[in-house]
Design a protein around this motif. Structure first.
Motif, PDB file in Angstrom:
ATOM      1  N   GLN A  77     -13.405  69.686  35.141  1.00  0.00           N
ATOM      2  CA  GLN A  77     -12.898  69.712  36.511  1.00  0.00           C
ATOM      3  C   GLN A  77     -12.281  71.072  36.827  1.00  0.00           C
ATOM      4  O   GLN A  77     -12.514  71.631  37.889  1.00  0.00           O
ATOM      5  CB  GLN A  77     -11.875  68.607  36.733  1.00  0.00           C
ATOM      6  N   LEU A  78     -11.502  71.595  35.894  1.00  0.00           N
ATOM      7  CA  LEU A  78     -10.896  72.905  36.102  1.00  0.00           C
ATOM      8  C   LEU A  78     -11.968  73.985  36.248  1.00  0.00           C
ATOM      9  O   LEU A  78     -11.859  74.855  37.106  1.00  0.00           O
ATOM     10  CB  LEU A  78      -9.950  73.245  34.947  1.00  0.00           C
ATOM     11  N   ALA A  79     -13.011  73.917  35.435  1.00  0.00           N
ATOM     12  CA  ALA A  79     -14.105  74.888  35.527  1.00  0.00           C
ATOM     13  C   ALA A  79     -14.779  74.816  36.890  1.00  0.00           C
ATOM     14  O   ALA A  79     -15.102  75.848  37.491  1.00  0.00           O
ATOM     15  CB  ALA A  79     -15.115  74.655  34.412  1.00  0.00           C
ATOM     16  N   ALA A  80     -14.983  73.604  37.389  1.00  0.00           N
ATOM     17  CA  ALA A  80     -15.619  73.433  38.693  1.00  0.00           C
ATOM     18  C   ALA A  80     -14.750  73.966  39.825  1.00  0.00           C
ATOM     19  O   ALA A  80     -15.263  74.487  40.819  1.00  0.00           O
ATOM     20  CB  ALA A  80     -15.939  71.961  38.924  1.00  0.00           C
ATOM     21  N   GLU A 111      -9.823  83.097  36.610  1.00  0.00           N
ATOM     22  CA  GLU A 111      -9.013  82.014  37.173  1.00  0.00           C
ATOM     23  C   GLU A 111      -8.979  80.825  36.216  1.00  0.00           C
ATOM     24  O   GLU A 111      -7.931  80.210  36.007  1.00  0.00           O
ATOM     25  CB  GLU A 111      -9.560  81.567  38.522  1.00  0.00           C
ATOM     26  N   PHE A 112     -10.121  80.513  35.636  1.00  0.00           N
ATOM     27  CA  PHE A 112     -10.183  79.407  34.678  1.00  0.00           C
ATOM     28  C   PHE A 112      -9.211  79.643  33.520  1.00  0.00           C
ATOM     29  O   PHE A 112      -8.426  78.758  33.176  1.00  0.00           O
ATOM     30  CB  PHE A 112     -11.610  79.244  34.165  1.00  0.00           C
TER      31      PHE A 112
END
Length: 64
Positions: free
Chosen positions: A16-19, A26-27
């Protein structure tokens, strides 16, 4: 046998964080946020117990 279930919560959060991240910087910057949203204690315990058992089995079969 239940490692996949223990990892699902962490994998889902990372995906979810990657998306949501616009780029790798940012990741990586937001990655510490996951420690506030996931509970790794079950996985860490399972890894510790598994390592302990593996060490014990290895030591038991070592030839001196």
């Amino acid at each position: 046998a239940d490692w996949h279930q223990q990892l699902d919560e962490i994998i889902d959060a990372v995906e979810q964080l990657a998306a949501e991240s616009k780029d790798a910087d940012e990741f990586l910057r937001r990655l510490p946020e996951l420690m506030q949203t996931v509970e790794p204690a079950k996985l860490l315990r399972a890894l510790a117990v598994g390592a302990f058992k593996a060490r014990g089995l290895g030591d038991a079969t070592d030839k001196v």
